[in-house]
Design an enzyme around this catalytic site. Structure first.
Site, mmCIF file in Angstrom:
data_model
loop_
_atom_site.group_PDB
_atom_site.id
_atom_site.type_symbol
_atom_site.label_atom_id
_atom_site.label_comp_id
_atom_site.label_asym_id
_atom_site.label_seq_id
_atom_site.Cartn_x
_atom_site.Cartn_y
_atom_site.Cartn_z
ATOM 1 N N CYS A 33 0.821 -1.221 0.000
ATOM 2 C CA CYS A 33 0.000 0.000 0.000
ATOM 3 C C CYS A 33 0.851 1.266 0.000
ATOM 4 O O CYS A 33 0.341 2.353 -0.222
ATOM 5 C CB CYS A 33 -0.926 0.020 1.213
ATOM 6 N N CYS A 102 -2.069 -3.654 8.650
ATOM 7 C CA CYS A 102 -1.691 -2.319 9.119
ATOM 8 C C CYS A 102 -1.142 -2.392 10.546
ATOM 9 O O CYS A 102 -0.246 -1.632 10.908
ATOM 10 C CB CYS A 102 -2.882 -1.363 9.079
#
Ligand code: FES
Length: 125
Positions: A33, A102
């Site tokens: 990402c 994350c």
């Protein structure tokens, strides 16, 4: 899709910023990402006395950074490095499965900051 706690930490992140002359710094990036996270620590007598983060990333990356600074503050290094992505996600009342990676960034960045502190200490000896 996010828990109230994630939204709360994303909207009011704790310990955001940098520590000048930090004892240890850990930076990790997610190649998929492109998000980046940096953690700064100040250590006194083996305890994390100061901790801050700078994160360029999604809401979950910011919330997990904020949460890991709270979980690690005032902890001995050995305890802080055992904080897992699961601990971070649980303290945030869960993360959507797609966002679990994350929370990896947060625990990895903290471990890197601790490793950086230790290698600097060895070099000073
Ligand atoms: Fe990249 Fe969250 S989407 S860290």
């Amino acid at each position: 899709m996010y828990s109230k706690k994630v939204i709360e930490h994303f909207s009011h992140p704790r310990n955001q910023g940098r520590i000048k002359n930090a004892d240890g710094v850990g930076m990790v990036g997610n190649p998929v990402c492109g998000d980046l996270m940096k953690i700064y620590i100040q250590v006194q007598k083996n305890i994390i006395k100061g901790i801050k983060f700078e994160t360029l990333g999604c809401a979950a990356a910011i919330a997990t950074s904020s949460m890991i600074t709270q979980l690690a503050k005032n902890k001995p290094l050995e305890e802080a490095e055992k904080i897992t992505r699961g601990d971070v996600a649980e303290s945030l009342e869960g993360l959507p499965p797609l966002k679990m990676h994350c929370s990896n960034l947060a625990s990895d960045a903290l471990r890197k900051a601790i490793a950086d502190y230790r290698s600097k200490k060895i070099r000073k000896k």
